[in-house]
Enzyme design. Structure first.
Site, mmCIF file in Angstrom:
data_model
loop_
_atom_site.group_PDB
_atom_site.id
_atom_site.type_symbol
_atom_site.label_atom_id
_atom_site.label_comp_id
_atom_site.label_asym_id
_atom_site.label_seq_id
_atom_site.Cartn_x
_atom_site.Cartn_y
_atom_site.Cartn_z
ATOM 1 C CE LYS A 189 -38.121 31.376 105.250
ATOM 2 N NZ LYS A 189 -37.068 31.289 104.204
ATOM 3 C CE LYS A 220 -35.245 30.397 107.238
ATOM 4 N NZ LYS A 220 -34.440 30.053 105.986
#
Length: 261
Positions: A189, A220
């Site tokens: 992420k 992400k």
């Protein structure tokens, strides 16, 4: 099994060289790459987020109600709010996500592992942990790996590793992504949203290239994503999940003011 820097350093160096040399990488097609509107498929990519320190119980309930209304993938909250979110979302199909070591990533490995285990006991189905940023920048790859691995083992569920890309060089982003994949993370992420800056398509693409060798590991994008067009930019760069506090506004095509997480 504990692995030393003598083990990780040459592997990281090799992965960095490989990724930087790859000029022909093509982003794999996903169910999100061809989205043209904020539809039901789009909603399944959204982690609807409220991580502000002054978030009230009523605001957490509102977050959950919005997530249920739009059928978002998850509600992502701080540990103290996990139980409330889990109860509010029960039976809705939207899951509870908890942040760990947030937002600095500088806690001990034991503390992060306990925090993850506690969040899962309270109902969290996904865990977003902040990497030990200082260790990553210092080249202490053994600590970075063991820190992530301890959380993966403690959680026994989906773990996303936040690299906090605003602090990292490209080489460090590749190293962090590689170590997260090796440690068993399901996602890498971009950012917490608490350190300035935010997700960029370039970073998402670089992270996607870095984990492409490991089947099932995804990216992400999070921080500064406040519009549908920005989400599309992230999807086209290789993201398969979006973290945003603007999920409801995006679904309703409402403009969000700059500065919102």
């Amino acid at each position: 099994m504990s692995l030393s820097n003598d083990h990780w350093s040459p592997l990281v160096k090799s992965k960095v060289a490989e990724v930087l040399a790859d000029t022909s990488f093509a982003v794999p097609t996903t169910e999100f790459s061809s989205i043209t509107s904020p539809d039901a498929t789009f909603a399944l990519a959204i982690d609807h987020t409220l991580l502000k320190p002054d978030a009230t119980s009523a605001q957490i309930d509102e977050l959950c109600d919005q997530a249920i209304r739009y059928k978002f993938k998850s509600c992502c909250v701080n540990g103290a709010n996990v139980g409330q979110v889990f109860r509010r979302l029960e039976g809705s199909g939207t899951i509870t996500c908890a942040v760990i070591g947030f937002p600095l990533g500088a806690g001990t490995t034991a503390a992060k592992a306990f925090e993850a285990q506690d969040a899962v006991k309270s109902g969290a189905k996904e865990i977003d942990m902040v990497v030990n940023i200082g260790a990553l920048k210092a080249g202490n790859y053994a600590l970075v790996y063991s820190d992530i691995r301890a959380v993966v083992e403690a959680a026994s569920t989906t773990v996303k590793v936040i690299l906090e890309t605003v602090f990292l060089s490209d080489e460090e982003k590749i190293a962090g992504s590689f170590l997260a994949a090796e440690a068993g993370a399901a996602f890498v992420k971009t950012c917490t949203g608490f350190s300035g800056g935010g997700a960029t398509a370039a970073d998402v693409l670089l992270m996607r290239k870095s984990v492409a060798y490991k089947s099932g590991v995804k990216v992400k994008a999070s921080a500064g994503i406040r519009s549908f067009d920005k989400c599309l930019e992230m999807f086209k760069a290789g993201a398969e999940r979006i973290g945003t506090s603007s999920g409801a506004a995006i679904m309703e095509s409402v403009q969000v003011a700059a500065g919102s997480y």
